[in-house]
Motif scaffolding. Structure first.
Motif, PDB file in Angstrom:
ATOM      1  N   THR A  89      48.049  37.590  35.757  1.00  0.00           N
ATOM      2  CA  THR A  89      47.883  39.034  35.626  1.00  0.00           C
ATOM      3  C   THR A  89      47.522  39.701  36.948  1.00  0.00           C
ATOM      4  O   THR A  89      47.349  40.903  36.992  1.00  0.00           O
ATOM      5  CB  THR A  89      46.782  39.358  34.608  1.00  0.00           C
ATOM      6  OG1 THR A  89      45.547  38.800  35.078  1.00  0.00           O
ATOM      7  CG2 THR A  89      47.105  38.767  33.259  1.00  0.00           C
ATOM      8  N   GLU A  90      47.374  38.911  38.031  1.00  0.00           N
ATOM      9  CA  GLU A  90      46.919  39.462  39.306  1.00  0.00           C
ATOM     10  C   GLU A  90      48.103  39.732  40.209  1.00  0.00           C
ATOM     11  O   GLU A  90      48.803  38.819  40.617  1.00  0.00           O
ATOM     12  CB  GLU A  90      45.959  38.466  39.958  1.00  0.00           C
ATOM     13  CG  GLU A  90      45.426  38.896  41.295  1.00  0.00           C
ATOM     14  CD  GLU A  90      44.315  39.899  41.169  1.00  0.00           C
ATOM     15  OE1 GLU A  90      43.736  40.241  42.196  1.00  0.00           O
ATOM     16  OE2 GLU A  90      44.024  40.346  40.061  1.00  0.00           O
TER      17      GLU A  90
ATOM     18  N   GLY B  95      43.525  43.162  42.190  1.00  0.00           N
ATOM     19  CA  GLY B  95      43.780  42.909  40.771  1.00  0.00           C
ATOM     20  C   GLY B  95      44.413  44.110  40.106  1.00  0.00           C
ATOM     21  O   GLY B  95      44.446  45.213  40.644  1.00  0.00           O
TER      22      GLY B  95
ATOM     23  N   THR C 230      44.896  46.632  36.544  1.00  0.00           N
ATOM     24  CA  THR C 230      44.013  47.226  35.556  1.00  0.00           C
ATOM     25  C   THR C 230      44.286  46.676  34.167  1.00  0.00           C
ATOM     26  O   THR C 230      43.693  47.116  33.202  1.00  0.00           O
ATOM     27  CB  THR C 230      44.189  48.762  35.527  1.00  0.00           C
ATOM     28  OG1 THR C 230      45.568  49.054  35.259  1.00  0.00           O
ATOM     29  CG2 THR C 230      43.788  49.356  36.861  1.00  0.00           C
TER      30      THR C 230
ATOM     31  N   GLU D 161      43.979  44.663  30.940  1.00  0.00           N
ATOM     32  CA  GLU D 161      42.828  44.065  30.283  1.00  0.00           C
ATOM     33  C   GLU D 161      43.309  43.044  29.278  1.00  0.00           C
ATOM     34  O   GLU D 161      44.276  43.249  28.572  1.00  0.00           O
ATOM     35  CB  GLU D 161      41.981  45.129  29.585  1.00  0.00           C
ATOM     36  CG  GLU D 161      41.378  46.140  30.567  1.00  0.00           C
ATOM     37  CD  GLU D 161      40.593  47.213  29.859  1.00  0.00           C
ATOM     38  OE1 GLU D 161      40.673  47.275  28.620  1.00  0.00           O
ATOM     39  OE2 GLU D 161      39.905  47.981  30.539  1.00  0.00           O
TER      40      GLU D 161
ATOM     41  N   ARG E 192      43.224  33.448  36.474  1.00  0.00           N
ATOM     42  CA  ARG E 192      44.140  34.587  36.383  1.00  0.00           C
ATOM     43  C   ARG E 192      45.448  34.318  37.116  1.00  0.00           C
ATOM     44  O   ARG E 192      46.476  34.931  36.806  1.00  0.00           O
ATOM     45  CB  ARG E 192      43.476  35.856  36.907  1.00  0.00           C
ATOM     46  CG  ARG E 192      42.960  35.794  38.333  1.00  0.00           C
ATOM     47  CD  ARG E 192      42.144  37.051  38.643  1.00  0.00           C
ATOM     48  NE  ARG E 192      41.423  36.976  39.889  1.00  0.00           N
ATOM     49  CZ  ARG E 192      41.887  37.399  41.052  1.00  0.00           C
ATOM     50  NH1 ARG E 192      43.104  37.896  41.135  1.00  0.00           N
ATOM     51  NH2 ARG E 192      41.137  37.309  42.136  1.00  0.00           N
TER      52      ARG E 192
ATOM     53  N   SER F 146      37.097  43.053  45.687  1.00  0.00           N
ATOM     54  CA  SER F 146      37.235  42.297  44.439  1.00  0.00           C
ATOM     55  C   SER F 146      36.174  41.215  44.335  1.00  0.00           C
ATOM     56  O   SER F 146      35.680  40.910  43.236  1.00  0.00           O
ATOM     57  CB  SER F 146      38.646  41.706  44.333  1.00  0.00           C
ATOM     58  OG  SER F 146      38.870  40.715  45.310  1.00  0.00           O
TER      59      SER F 146
ATOM     60  N   SER G 108      29.774  41.053  38.294  1.00  0.00           N
ATOM     61  CA  SER G 108      30.045  40.569  36.944  1.00  0.00           C
ATOM     62  C   SER G 108      29.344  39.246  36.675  1.00  0.00           C
ATOM     63  O   SER G 108      29.015  38.929  35.529  1.00  0.00           O
ATOM     64  CB  SER G 108      31.549  40.418  36.718  1.00  0.00           C
ATOM     65  OG  SER G 108      32.078  39.322  37.447  1.00  0.00           O
TER      66      SER G 108
ATOM     67  N   TRP H  55      35.658  35.518  40.288  1.00  0.00           N
ATOM     68  CA  TRP H  55      36.827  36.075  40.965  1.00  0.00           C
ATOM     69  C   TRP H  55      38.121  35.444  40.462  1.00  0.00           C
ATOM     70  O   TRP H  55      39.149  36.110  40.352  1.00  0.00           O
ATOM     71  CB  TRP H  55      36.664  35.856  42.461  1.00  0.00           C
ATOM     72  CG  TRP H  55      37.707  36.473  43.327  1.00  0.00           C
ATOM     73  CD1 TRP H  55      37.884  37.799  43.601  1.00  0.00           C
ATOM     74  CD2 TRP H  55      38.716  35.778  44.075  1.00  0.00           C
ATOM     75  NE1 TRP H  55      38.946  37.970  44.474  1.00  0.00           N
ATOM     76  CE2 TRP H  55      39.466  36.749  44.779  1.00  0.00           C
ATOM     77  CE3 TRP H  55      39.040  34.431  44.229  1.00  0.00           C
ATOM     78  CZ2 TRP H  55      40.532  36.414  45.618  1.00  0.00           C
ATOM     79  CZ3 TRP H  55      40.100  34.092  45.063  1.00  0.00           C
ATOM     80  CH2 TRP H  55      40.835  35.081  45.741  1.00  0.00           C
TER      81      TRP H  55
ATOM     82  N   ARG I  79      41.008  38.563  33.769  1.00  0.00           N
ATOM     83  CA  ARG I  79      40.306  39.834  33.623  1.00  0.00           C
ATOM     84  C   ARG I  79      39.821  40.022  32.199  1.00  0.00           C
ATOM     85  O   ARG I  79      40.516  39.750  31.249  1.00  0.00           O
ATOM     86  CB  ARG I  79      41.215  41.001  34.011  1.00  0.00           C
ATOM     87  CG  ARG I  79      41.688  40.944  35.449  1.00  0.00           C
ATOM     88  CD  ARG I  79      40.553  40.795  36.431  1.00  0.00           C
ATOM     89  NE  ARG I  79      41.002  40.930  37.796  1.00  0.00           N
ATOM     90  CZ  ARG I  79      40.301  40.584  38.852  1.00  0.00           C
ATOM     91  NH1 ARG I  79      39.107  40.034  38.680  1.00  0.00           N
ATOM     92  NH2 ARG I  79      40.777  40.746  40.068  1.00  0.00           N
ATOM     93  N   GLN I  80      38.588  40.524  32.088  1.00  0.00           N
ATOM     94  CA  GLN I  80      37.983  40.788  30.793  1.00  0.00           C
ATOM     95  C   GLN I  80      38.106  42.277  30.453  1.00  0.00           C
ATOM     96  O   GLN I  80      38.146  43.128  31.341  1.00  0.00           O
ATOM     97  CB  GLN I  80      36.496  40.392  30.805  1.00  0.00           C
ATOM     98  CG  GLN I  80      36.273  38.904  31.013  1.00  0.00           C
ATOM     99  CD  GLN I  80      36.720  38.098  29.815  1.00  0.00           C
ATOM    100  OE1 GLN I  80      36.471  38.487  28.667  1.00  0.00           O
ATOM    101  NE2 GLN I  80      37.387  36.987  30.054  1.00  0.00           N
TER     102      GLN I  80
ATOM    103  N   SER J 105      36.968  45.943  29.736  1.00  0.00           N
ATOM    104  CA  SER J 105      35.781  46.683  30.176  1.00  0.00           C
ATOM    105  C   SER J 105      34.962  47.114  28.974  1.00  0.00           C
ATOM    106  O   SER J 105      35.483  47.334  27.883  1.00  0.00           O
ATOM    107  CB  SER J 105      36.200  47.897  30.996  1.00  0.00           C
ATOM    108  OG  SER J 105      37.034  48.727  30.235  1.00  0.00           O
TER     109      SER J 105
END
Length: 338
Positions: free
Chosen positions: A47-48, A53, A55, A57, A191, A260, A267, A329, A333-334, A336
């Protein structure tokens, strides 16, 4: 990825700035962590698309890597072995070759495909000590099934030392975190696929900018056009075992990889500090080559480049802080909150 010393090796590979803190407990040993077999890179979560990164989710998935997966005992064990058993590891010497073989064996034991990338190093003077010309080596580990032309991340740490130093903090600490990260991501989703590199000949052999970072410069220079485009970001782990906060260095005033990493530290609940104009590590070789990269580490300490840089200097909790930042890192991605 990169054109290694031969097509066979390529196929195998497809696959000083904040104040010194005295907080934490010196290394006192610990058991080795487990060594699972790494996942195929095909199961990573791609997803990167940029250094910062996307957006996009994603809902939490079973088997995703998290900061809690970092095994401090693994990093401690590596520091004790490299700095306490092997000792000084000048990049063209026998001790360095021994250390490279050991790191290779560790990574192969986790199930990675491992290639050795050899390169020439000139004679010079390293921190006041004459050093001979010779050959050094990068140890490059990739997940099974890795495609170097597909988007991926690079995490590296230099394995060599100046001739007079056992190099516990500089840089067995970075290699310790590197191997503990390798262990954590071996069977967990990231990721993007992750390439792990122990670089040779990072330490200076002269005063100029071109007298440093030979291994990482060679790595970057060997990347083909498609392989260069596939490197989404690189992180150098260099002196990550001393202090109470984690320095996050950018080669310029700020950059997407630094931002990042700072977000990843937040996080993971780790205190981090941004460092500008930080060029004294292997990430600079990538930036010079037009690739996105940043550094973790560089807290000042009294034993720097000396015979006193022994395992007792390194603080296990600082190793864990750096490791948790890296795993945050690398994690998918989680969503938000809210």
């Amino acid at each position: 990825m990169h054109r290694l010393a031969s097509s066979v090796a390529l196929t195998a590979a497809l696959l000083l700035i904040s104040g010194c803190s005295t907080g934490g407990t010196p290394i006192d040993g610990g058991p080795a962590g487990s060594t699972p077999s790494p996942q195929s890179s095909a199961t990573a979560t791609p997803t990167e698309d940029t250094a910062e990164g996307t957006t996009e989710e994603r809902a939490p998935e079973q088997g995703m890597v998290t900061p809690a997966d970092f095994e401090r005992a693994t990093a401690v064990r590596v520091v004790r072995h490299l700095a306490g058993v092997i000792g000084p590891r000048e990049a063209t010497g026998r001790a360095y070759a021994r250390a490279a073989r050991w790191v290779q064996g560790e990574l192969e034991g986790m199930g990675y495909d491992v290639a050795r990338q050899r390169f020439d190093v000139p004679a010079g003077e390293s921190w006041g000590v004459p050093v001979p010309a010779g050959r050094s080596v990068n140890v490059v580990a990739t997940p099974v099934g890795f495609d170097p032309a597909r988007p991926h991340l690079v995490v590296g740490a230099h394995l060599d030392t100046v001739p007079q130093a056992p190099g516990a903090e500089d840089n067995a600490s970075g290699v310790g975190v590197l191997l503990a990260v390798a262990e954590a991501v071996a069977q967990r989703r990231t990721r993007l696929p992750v390439v792990l590199v122990a670089f040779g000949a990072e330490e200076p052999r002269g005063p100029g900018d071109d007298d440093h970072h030979y291994g990482s410069r060679h790595y970057a220079a060997e990347l083909g056009r498609r392989e260069r485009a596939a490197v989404r970001a690189m992180v150098s782990l260099d002196r990550v075992g001393v202090g109470a906060t984690v320095p996050v260095g950018s080669a310029t005033s700020s950059d997407p990889v630094q931002r990042s990493l700072l977000a990843a530290a937040r996080s993971a609940g780790v205190r981090a500090v941004a460092v500008a104009e930080q060029r004294s590590s292997d990430h600079w070789s990538f930036v010079r080559a037009g690739l996105p990269a940043a550094r973790l580490g560089s807290t000042s300490y009294a034993a720097y480049h000396s015979a006193a840089d022994v395992p007792a200097v390194v603080q296990p909790e600082q190793l864990a802080r750096a490791g948790r930042v890296v795993l945050a890192w690398l994690a998918p991605r989680q969503p938000s909150a809210g």
